[in-house]
Design an enzyme around this catalytic site. Structure first.
Site, short mmCIF file in Angstrom:
data_model
loop_
_atom_site.label_atom_id
_atom_site.label_comp_id
_atom_site.label_asym_id
_atom_site.label_seq_id
_atom_site.Cartn_x
_atom_site.Cartn_y
_atom_site.Cartn_z
N LYS A 52 0.98 -1.16 -0.08
CA LYS A 52 0.00 -0.08 -0.11
C LYS A 52 0.89 1.22 -0.12
CE LYS A 52 -4.03 1.90 2.21
NZ LYS A 52 -3.54 3.26 2.02
N ARG B 243 -8.04 11.54 -7.20
CA ARG B 243 -9.32 11.13 -6.52
C ARG B 243 -10.41 11.93 -6.69
NH1 ARG B 243 -9.41 8.06 -0.89
NH2 ARG B 243 -11.16 8.66 -0.33
N GLU C 290 -1.08 4.93 -7.94
CA GLU C 290 -0.63 5.99 -6.64
C GLU C 290 0.74 6.60 -7.28
OE1 GLU C 290 -2.93 6.34 -4.11
OE2 GLU C 290 -1.49 6.83 -2.41
N ARG D 268 -17.14 1.06 -2.33
CA ARG D 268 -16.28 0.44 -1.48
C ARG D 268 -16.84 -1.16 -1.24
NH1 ARG D 268 -13.28 3.31 1.99
NH2 ARG D 268 -14.55 5.27 1.54
N LYS E 135 -8.11 -3.06 2.45
CA LYS E 135 -6.92 -2.30 2.88
C LYS E 135 -6.64 -2.96 4.44
CE LYS E 135 -9.04 1.84 4.26
NZ LYS E 135 -9.33 3.16 3.98
#
Ligand code: ATP
Length: 588
Positions: free
Chosen positions: A274, A294, A324, A441, A447
């Site tokens: 992550k 985002r 990312e 979601r 995560k």
């Protein structure tokens, strides 16, 4: 359409706090729209002249508007500022001033939504010498033709502060009511403030809401969705991704531990590091590359080196890639906290120098669209395979997110430990056959990170400091949102903010950020328009009558500014209640 009709809607929306009633007003209004008015009126309803993802914004300053009111009414700036002090609202000031103006407007044409929209767009796109005067003229022209109530909302729109209390959810529902109301036999009772749906009707209604939401998540364009919905529910299914228009990114719920993660995504699963930077949606169509955050801000110009890498190291005529971007110190090859690169997102000048000073590395982790084909309904494993085949990874420039397919807990634990030891925030664990669901979601990925959950809160007020801090705002009132999107206070934070600019985010920095947004002063307290979102850590959540949320954070500490989060995505009272519950569970 006459602007006065839209103003009537604004007034109706402002007159009620009830979401369903607002939806009803919106739906009635939408039903009266002509096709040629839909695109611009839909933006004006949201207080915008450009879509959210367009770099252009109206953004006129208070002072410019005061001058425009002077020009339109013949009053003096002093008179207007005096009145503004008593009303505390420049929109109301404009309305009162117009109502009592000396200059006659007998010959002025009634305002139309098209005229308002065109002038607003022009003011935002003007650049160069003499622009300020020309902008003033454009706004003054509108104000000269405006009736008092029209002036109020015109000014608020110019300030990007419409305040009629509608969110994306209400607009989405209003589209359903307006387009499918008859077919679903929807009947809103104002008295009951209810739709009174039977279970069967409710299921059908929810399916329509989902269809509109899904189409919106793909395009972020309500006008387009409304036009298509008018043709029928099945037409919505044909809406697909397009390069150049950002879609809402898929979000990942949190897993408490590895077994829970496996339970959600199944075995085997894809484990990835992550990376702690900011989400970047990369669009390419032929040579044209666009980069969105985002929050769907267009940051293409701010990251020229990323555009260059996309063109050189990723193959394909057209694609949309999810990635990312992480700050990196190239000398030590260490990744840097988000704060170190956050200023690049807003940067408008010295772009090359800033790029050199704060380089980023891009980690690509998903692909949604490739050579004119949407991939969102393909399994993640296939998408990842394609992604890997088109990227030529360049160390510290553009890389593929590190991934391992794992099916046993021991290996998973080792991957997680290694990720943390290497300085990553945690791991992402993804379902191999999961589709990509924009804006949701849903559990196609989760995560996992070790730290106590932080909260993302909006700053709604502050206090001027004392002594050597007297020139700075020093204690910040923070708020979370309830399900209606209303902001409720949860505490005050000052800890974690630095005295000196060199040490990190400072009081001075916050003061500069918030000053333009001060709504009013009350002694040492100031109330600010919520624009700044910050992440806060704390030791504990307590119940408290002091703050309007009913909760208070014990020892809140500023962690970082969340430029990448919009007000709509800050933590909710439900999050707070959940964390409060979990904490009690842990204590007992
Ligand atoms: P939210 O749960 O609302 O996204 P958040 O922004 O605090 O809250 P994070 O804890 O940052 O969420 O976790 C999700 C984010 O992690 C993604 O939005 C993405 O920006 C980032 N990320 C980093 N590495 C990856 C990866 N390998 N795959 C997917 N997302 C990743």
């Amino acid at each position: 359409m006459l602007y006065s009709k839209l103003v009537q809607l604004y007034q109706q929306l402002e007159s009620t706090p009830k979401r369903l009633q607002k939806t009803n007003y919106l739906a009635q209004f939408l039903s009266t729209l002509n096709d040629e008015d839909i695109s611009h009126t839909m933006l004006l309803i949201q207080g915008r002249a450009f879509p959210q993802w367009d770099q252009r914004v109206i953004g006129l300053a208070d002072k410019t508007l005061v001058k425009a009111i002077v020009l339109a009414t013949g009053k003096t700036a002093e008179e207007i500022e005096q009145l503004w002090k008593t009303t505390g609202d420049l929109g109301n000031t404009a309305a009162t001033t117009i109502a009592t103006k000396k200059q006659a407007t007998l010959f002025s044409e009634p305002l139309t939504t098209k005229k308002v929209f065109e002038n607003l767009q022009k003011t935002a796109t003007m650049e160069g010498e003499g622009t300020v005067d020309r902008k003033l003229q454009l706004i003054a022209e509108l104000l000269t033709s405006a009736m008092p109530d029209e002036a109020r909302y015109l000014v608020r729109t110019c300030l990007e502060d419409l305040r009629v209390g509608i969110g994306d959810g209400s607009l989405r529902d209003a589209i359903v009511w307006a387009c499918f109301g008859q077919e679903l036999s929807l009947q809103y009772s104002e008295q009951e403030n209810d739709l009174a749906l039977s279970d069967e009707q409710r299921t059908k209604y929810d399916a329509h809401v989902t269809a509109v939401q899904e189409a919106y998540d793909l395009t972020n364009d309500f006008a387009h969705i409304f036009k298509i919905s008018k043709k029928g529910i099945n037409e919505l299914k044909n809406i697909t991704l397009t390069t150049g228009k950002p879609c809402n990114v898929m979000l990942y719920p949190k897993a408490q531990n590895i077994p829970e993660a496996f339970e959600t995504v199944g075995k085997p699963a894809a484990f990835e590091n992550k990376y702690d930077g900011f989400r970047l949606q990369i669009h390419k169509n032929n040579k044209a590359v666009l980069l969105f955050t985002r929050r769907l801000e267009d940051v293409t110009q701010q990251f020229p080196e990323v555009v260059h890498r996309v063109n050189n190291f990723i193959q394909g005529n057209s694609f949309i890639i999810d990635a990312e971007a992480v700050g990196i110190d190239l000398a030590t090859e260490k990744y840097l906290p988000f704060q170190n690169i956050s200023q690049r997102i807003k940067r408008k000048y010295d772009i090359r120098a800033t790029a050199e000073k704060s380089p980023v590395v891009v980690f690509a982790f998903d692909i949604l669209f490739y050579n004119n084909e949407s991939l969102i309904n393909k399994p993640f494993s296939q998408r990842r395979q394609l992604l890997a085949s088109i990227i030529r990874p360049q160390k510290n420039q553009v890389e593929l997110a590190e991934q391992q397919i794992i099916e046993d807990e021991q290996t998973a634990e080792a991957f997680y430990k290694k990720a943390l030891a290497s300085g990553y925030e945690g791991v992402m664990i993804k379902k191999l056959n999961g589709i990509y669901k924009p804006g949701s979601r849903v559990g196609y990925g989760v995560k996992l990170k070790p730290i106590m959950e932080t909260l993302d809160v909006a700053i709604v007020g502050a206090e001027w400091g004392e002594g050597k801090r007297s020139a700075w705002l020093s204690s910040f009132t923070i708020a979370v949102q309830n399900e209606k999107g209303e902001l409720l206070e949860i505490g005050k934070v000052g800890t974690g903010i630095k005295e000196k600019d060199e040490e990190g985010i400072s009081f001075n920095h916050f003061t500069e950020l918030l000053k333009p947004h001060i709504l009013r002063n009350e002694g040492k307290n100031v109330f600010v328009k919520p624009t700044v979102v910050i992440e806060v850590a704390y030791e504990e959540i307590q119940q408290s009558p002091t703050y309007s949320s009913g909760y208070a954070l014990r020892f809140p500490r500023f962690v970082r500014i969340r430029d990448d989060k919009s007000l709509q995505t800050i933590s909710t009272t439900t999050d707070v209640e959940k964390l409060y519950g979990e904490q009690r569970g842990r204590d007992s």
